[in-house]
Design a protein around this motif. Structure first.
Motif, PDB file in Angstrom:
ATOM      1  N   ALA A 134       0.839  -1.196   0.000  1.00 60.33           N
ATOM      2  CA  ALA A 134       0.000   0.000   0.000  1.00 60.33           C
ATOM      3  C   ALA A 134       0.871   1.241   0.000  1.00 60.33           C
ATOM      4  CB  ALA A 134      -0.897   0.004   1.233  1.00 60.33           C
ATOM      5  N   VAL A 135       0.427   2.249  -0.695  1.00 64.24           N
ATOM      6  CA  VAL A 135       1.137   3.521  -0.729  1.00 64.24           C
ATOM      7  C   VAL A 135       0.576   4.385   0.388  1.00 64.24           C
ATOM      8  CG1 VAL A 135       1.659   5.560  -2.096  1.00 64.24           C
ATOM      9  CG2 VAL A 135       1.490   3.335  -3.202  1.00 64.24           C
ATOM     10  N   VAL A 136       1.429   4.769   1.317  1.00 57.88           N
ATOM     11  CA  VAL A 136       0.984   5.570   2.448  1.00 57.88           C
ATOM     12  C   VAL A 136       0.736   6.991   1.960  1.00 57.88           C
ATOM     13  CG1 VAL A 136       1.604   6.435   4.729  1.00 57.88           C
ATOM     14  CG2 VAL A 136       2.232   4.124   4.047  1.00 57.88           C
ATOM     15  N   GLY A 137      -0.426   7.508   2.220  1.00 59.05           N
ATOM     16  CA  GLY A 137      -0.770   8.860   1.827  1.00 59.05           C
ATOM     17  C   GLY A 137      -1.371   8.936   0.441  1.00 59.05           C
ATOM     18  N   GLY A 138      -1.419   7.836  -0.264  1.00 61.23           N
ATOM     19  CA  GLY A 138      -2.003   7.831  -1.595  1.00 61.23           C
ATOM     20  C   GLY A 138      -3.499   7.592  -1.523  1.00 61.23           C
TER      21      GLY A 138
END
Length: 79
Positions: free
Chosen positions: A61-65
């Protein structure tokens, strides 16, 4: 009134001082909580750190995306 406040603060400081010196027993941060934990590990030298490949990073998962959209098909309910 002020003398009592100063006396109470002085006594509280003395109590904190003797508590930190170990009069009431060791502090919780005095030592490791599991001192034998490292001794119980099986072959700790076998652990290897590997960099994350691009294929494996695709699942992360992309944090902040933006949140990914779920592939769910929706249809109207019959009435």
């Amino acid at each position: 009134m002020l003398r009592w406040l100063i006396a109470i603060l002085f006594l509280a400081n003395m109590l904190a001082f003797v508590a930190m010196r170990g009069v009431f027993g060791p502090t919780p941060t005095a030592g490791g909580r599991e001192p034998n934990h490292l001794n119980r590990q099986i072959h700790p030298d076998w652990l290897k750190i590997q960099p994350l490949t691009a294929a494996a990073a695709a699942d992360q998962a992309v944090v902040g995306g933006p949140a990914p959209t779920a592939p769910i098909a929706a249809s109207a309910l019959p009435q």
